[in-house]
Motif scaffolding. Structure first.
Motif, PDB file in Angstrom:
ATOM      1  N   ALA A  88       0.856  -1.193   0.000  1.00  0.00           N
ATOM      2  CA  ALA A  88       0.000   0.000   0.000  1.00  0.00           C
ATOM      3  C   ALA A  88       0.889   1.239   0.000  1.00  0.00           C
ATOM      4  N   PRO A  89       0.353   2.366  -0.485  1.00  0.00           N
ATOM      5  CA  PRO A  89       1.131   3.607  -0.439  1.00  0.00           C
ATOM      6  C   PRO A  89       1.616   3.894   0.985  1.00  0.00           C
ATOM      7  N   GLY A  90       2.839   4.342   1.086  1.00  0.00           N
ATOM      8  CA  GLY A  90       3.436   4.602   2.391  1.00  0.00           C
ATOM      9  C   GLY A  90       4.305   3.471   2.899  1.00  0.00           C
ATOM     10  N   HIS A  91       4.077   2.255   2.371  1.00  0.00           N
ATOM     11  CA  HIS A  91       4.932   1.132   2.762  1.00  0.00           C
ATOM     12  C   HIS A  91       6.332   1.307   2.175  1.00  0.00           C
ATOM     13  N   HIS A  92       7.302   0.694   2.846  1.00  0.00           N
ATOM     14  CA  HIS A  92       8.690   0.806   2.395  1.00  0.00           C
ATOM     15  C   HIS A  92       9.205  -0.539   1.888  1.00  0.00           C
ATOM     16  N   LEU A  93      10.092  -0.482   0.917  1.00  0.00           N
ATOM     17  CA  LEU A  93      10.837  -1.652   0.463  1.00  0.00           C
ATOM     18  C   LEU A  93      12.318  -1.400   0.743  1.00  0.00           C
ATOM     19  N   LEU A  94      12.960  -2.367   1.369  1.00  0.00           N
ATOM     20  CA  LEU A  94      14.383  -2.271   1.680  1.00  0.00           C
ATOM     21  C   LEU A  94      15.117  -3.288   0.808  1.00  0.00           C
ATOM     22  N   ILE A  95      16.052  -2.821   0.022  1.00  0.00           N
ATOM     23  CA  ILE A  95      16.753  -3.669  -0.942  1.00  0.00           C
ATOM     24  C   ILE A  95      18.204  -3.827  -0.509  1.00  0.00           C
ATOM     25  N   ASP A  96      18.704  -5.069  -0.635  1.00  0.00           N
ATOM     26  CA  ASP A  96      20.101  -5.357  -0.287  1.00  0.00           C
ATOM     27  C   ASP A  96      20.379  -4.990   1.167  1.00  0.00           C
ATOM     28  N   ASP A  97      19.615  -5.620   2.082  1.00  0.00           N
ATOM     29  CA  ASP A  97      19.782  -5.407   3.528  1.00  0.00           C
ATOM     30  C   ASP A  97      19.643  -3.939   3.924  1.00  0.00           C
ATOM     31  N   GLY A  98      18.768  -3.223   3.214  1.00  0.00           N
ATOM     32  CA  GLY A  98      18.474  -1.849   3.587  1.00  0.00           C
ATOM     33  C   GLY A  98      19.431  -0.820   3.027  1.00  0.00           C
ATOM     34  N   ARG A  99      20.372  -1.255   2.181  1.00  0.00           N
ATOM     35  CA  ARG A  99      21.297  -0.287   1.592  1.00  0.00           C
ATOM     36  C   ARG A  99      20.566   0.682   0.665  1.00  0.00           C
ATOM     37  N   VAL A 100      19.488   0.199   0.041  1.00  0.00           N
ATOM     38  CA  VAL A 100      18.605   1.054  -0.757  1.00  0.00           C
ATOM     39  C   VAL A 100      17.220   0.984  -0.126  1.00  0.00           C
ATOM     40  N   ARG A 101      16.625   2.152   0.118  1.00  0.00           N
ATOM     41  CA  ARG A 101      15.288   2.201   0.737  1.00  0.00           C
ATOM     42  C   ARG A 101      14.386   3.060  -0.121  1.00  0.00           C
ATOM     43  N   VAL A 102      13.176   2.532  -0.406  1.00  0.00           N
ATOM     44  CA  VAL A 102      12.218   3.285  -1.204  1.00  0.00           C
ATOM     45  C   VAL A 102      10.863   3.269  -0.510  1.00  0.00           C
ATOM     46  N   ALA A 103      10.074   4.309  -0.752  1.00  0.00           N
ATOM     47  CA  ALA A 103       8.736   4.429  -0.180  1.00  0.00           C
ATOM     48  C   ALA A 103       7.707   4.392  -1.308  1.00  0.00           C
ATOM     49  N   VAL A 104       6.683   3.558  -1.141  1.00  0.00           N
ATOM     50  CA  VAL A 104       5.658   3.390  -2.172  1.00  0.00           C
ATOM     51  C   VAL A 104       4.803   4.648  -2.249  1.00  0.00           C
ATOM     52  N   THR A 105       4.631   5.181  -3.467  1.00  0.00           N
ATOM     53  CA  THR A 105       3.807   6.374  -3.672  1.00  0.00           C
ATOM     54  C   THR A 105       2.527   6.071  -4.433  1.00  0.00           C
ATOM     55  N   ARG A 106       2.583   5.047  -5.305  1.00  0.00           N
ATOM     56  CA  ARG A 106       1.407   4.741  -6.131  1.00  0.00           C
ATOM     57  C   ARG A 106       1.463   3.280  -6.538  1.00  0.00           C
ATOM     58  N   ILE A 107       0.284   2.648  -6.592  1.00  0.00           N
ATOM     59  CA  ILE A 107       0.249   1.244  -6.991  1.00  0.00           C
ATOM     60  C   ILE A 107      -0.827   1.032  -8.050  1.00  0.00           C
ATOM     61  N   GLY A 108      -0.607  -0.009  -8.855  1.00  0.00           N
ATOM     62  CA  GLY A 108      -1.591  -0.447  -9.834  1.00  0.00           C
ATOM     63  C   GLY A 108      -1.600  -1.964  -9.875  1.00  0.00           C
ATOM     64  N   ASP A 109      -2.387  -2.526 -10.733  1.00  0.00           N
ATOM     65  CA  ASP A 109      -2.453  -3.988 -10.823  1.00  0.00           C
ATOM     66  C   ASP A 109      -1.121  -4.586 -11.243  1.00  0.00           C
ATOM     67  N   ASP A 110      -0.369  -3.832 -12.037  1.00  0.00           N
ATOM     68  CA  ASP A 110       0.860  -4.395 -12.583  1.00  0.00           C
ATOM     69  C   ASP A 110       2.078  -3.497 -12.369  1.00  0.00           C
ATOM     70  N   PHE A 111       2.022  -2.647 -11.348  1.00  0.00           N
ATOM     71  CA  PHE A 111       3.198  -1.826 -11.056  1.00  0.00           C
ATOM     72  C   PHE A 111       3.151  -1.309  -9.617  1.00  0.00           C
ATOM     73  N   ILE A 112       4.320  -1.010  -9.107  1.00  0.00           N
ATOM     74  CA  ILE A 112       4.486  -0.312  -7.828  1.00  0.00           C
ATOM     75  C   ILE A 112       5.433   0.847  -8.096  1.00  0.00           C
ATOM     76  N   GLU A 113       4.942   2.049  -7.858  1.00  0.00           N
ATOM     77  CA  GLU A 113       5.772   3.230  -8.054  1.00  0.00           C
ATOM     78  C   GLU A 113       6.286   3.683  -6.694  1.00  0.00           C
TER      79      GLU A 113
END
Length: 473
Positions: free
Chosen positions: A119-144
């Motif tokens: 959901a918007p506002g959720h975070h994804l942490l990539i490579d043990d948190g070295r890269v962190r992104v916050a979800v701004t928009r979602i669709g059926d086939d994408f996460i922005e």
């Protein structure tokens, strides 16, 4: 083979430690339970290690625990064009569920359960948190998402989702095959990775039954929200600080560790503190002072066991690492402040007769300066109830069940002894006196506190305390 400490050592087996000769050296250095990490190695590799440990067990005449650690569901990005992309803070990137040769506008994330739950506002942490992104928009086939911390995203790097509960079984097809194999071998414990909720344990328990103890690895924030139920449904808990430390703020990890150790002690469940305890010893013969303090902190907290991962699996100094951990534990437990700190963290009494008997035995042994407490136990529960009190004297856990004797290699203070059932008071006294002397815990003139259940050889009947005096060899 007496250990002069109460807390146990778990060591991971890997390329640096999988030979029979090295396994023996590690056991003699202080390992109580060996961990087989099924994220790596083949079934054939693990079968050879298992056989070597059981042969060592027969050679030394002491129970040795074996813990199977399942890989669990690993969430990873897919394949990226040119192998990697650099992303900067503030820029927008997009994840898609399928495809290959992705770029910043279509980074493959081949896990449909993420797209269903995020959901918007959720975070994804990539490579043990070295890269962190916050979800701004979602669709059926994408996460922005907006990049919070920039860096490199490369092929197959792991992804953590601290705020998202996924509709995902902790047991993948690989885990199920590995579990069936491990149970066939006869492992003593099975560790379940990435537990999110109590129901995850029910699924695993249905497959394991009573063939092995079930260890819940706590490495997800959602597990912390349901921790009491998770502890209740498990047989032991591992504080897996690696992934947990990625998904919750670093500054919260020490406090959470203390909470988990205390909760497990209250529930009479063994607790293992794990990950990066002596990490610098992967490549150096001595640890940092901070690492030595980290191990000591877990001991002051009252943890049943501390665990080595890469240090013993792939490091350059596996034996030295175990010896160092053994020395740190013994030094900590002998420190003048240890007993007062452990007593201050006593979780209080359970209002049941078996708990009261176990607590009374521990207190009695302390008051009369007994050499040891001998617990005759069918299931290991009596020994665990005594260990909950963290007495100042060793616990000799005498059981007729070989599997129970091996599981006790994870329990604080317990020196497990495999012996046939007793049937009379006289037999109990004779056996206790003999084992106390043969195992090096008592000598003529010493007293010992004996705990048993009447009638004998029945689980759940702990109701009897007796003080015996050793008057002959």
């Amino acid at each position: 083979m007496r250990r002069h400490r109460r807390a146990k050592i778990v060591a991971t087996v890997g390329p640096a430690s999988n030979s029979p000769e090295m396994l023996k050296r590690l056991f003699l250095a202080g390992v109580d339970t060996f961990r087989l990490n099924f994220s790596h190695g083949t079934h054939e590799d693990h079968a050879k290690v298992h056989a070597a440990i059981r042969a060592l067990e027969a050679e030394v005449g002491r129970p040795i625990g074996i813990l199977q650690d399942l890989q669990g569901p690993k969430i990873r990005v897919g394949t990226i064009r040119d192998g990697k992309i650099n992303v900067a803070a503030g820029e927008t990137i997009r994840f898609v569920p399928t495809g290959s040769d992705g770029d910043r506008d279509a980074i493959p994330l081949p896990h449909p359960e993420i797209f269903a739950a995020i959901a918007p506002g959720h975070h994804l942490l990539i490579d043990d948190g070295r890269v962190r992104v916050a979800v701004t928009r979602i669709g059926d086939d994408f996460i922005e998402a907006e990049v919070i911390y920039g860096g490199v995203i490369s092929n197959r790097k792991g992804v953590n989702l601290p705020g998202t509960i996924l509709d995902l079984s902790p047991l993948t097809a690989k885990d199920r095959a590995d579990l069936a194999f491990g149970l066939e071998l006869g492992v003593d414990w099975v560790a379940l990775s990435f537990v999110q909720k109590p129901g995850d344990l029910l699924e695993a328990r249905g497959l394991i039954g009573d063939r092995a103890g079930l260890v819940a690895k706590i490495e997800k924030p959602s597990a912390l929200d349901k921790i009491d139920d998770i502890i209740r449904l498990s047989d032991a808990v591992m504080v897996a600080r690696g992934d947990l430390g990625v998904e919750i703020p670093h500054e919260e990890v020490p406090g959470r560790q203390k909470e988990l150790v205390r909760a497990c002690r209250l529930a009479v469940k063994p607790v293992i503190v794990a990950t990066q305890m002596l990490d610098s010893m992967v490549s150096a013969p001595t640890p940092t002072r901070a690492e030595a303090s980290d191990v000591a902190t877990a001991i002051y907290d009252g943890a049943d066991a501390v665990m080595l991962s890469a240090e013993s699996a792939s490091g350059s100094y596996p034996v030295e690492t175990v010896e160092m951990m053994d020395r740190i534990i013994r030094s900590t437990e002998q420190h003048k402040l240890y007993r007062s700190i452990i007593n201050a963290s006593d979780p209080g009494e359970e209002q049941t007769a078996p708990h009261a008997v176990a607590a009374a035995a521990a207190d009695l042994a302390n008051v009369i300066h007994s050499s040891a407490i001998l617990a005759f136990t069918s299931s290991g529960t009596t020994a665990a109830r005594i260990a909950r009190r963290r007495p100042a004297v060793p616990i000799l856990a005498i059981t007729p069940d070989e599997q129970v004797s091996r599981r006790l290699c994870l329990l604080w203070g317990a020196h497990s002894i495999l012996s046939e059932d007793i049937h009379t008071y006289e037999e109990m006294v004779e056996r206790a006196s003999r084992w106390g002397q043969e195992q090096g815990f008592a000598k003529v003139g010493d007293s010992m506190v004996v705990v048993a259940g009447i009638p004998f050889a029945q689980a759940g009947t702990t109701n009897n305390i007796r003080v015996i005096q050793i008057d002959r060899r």
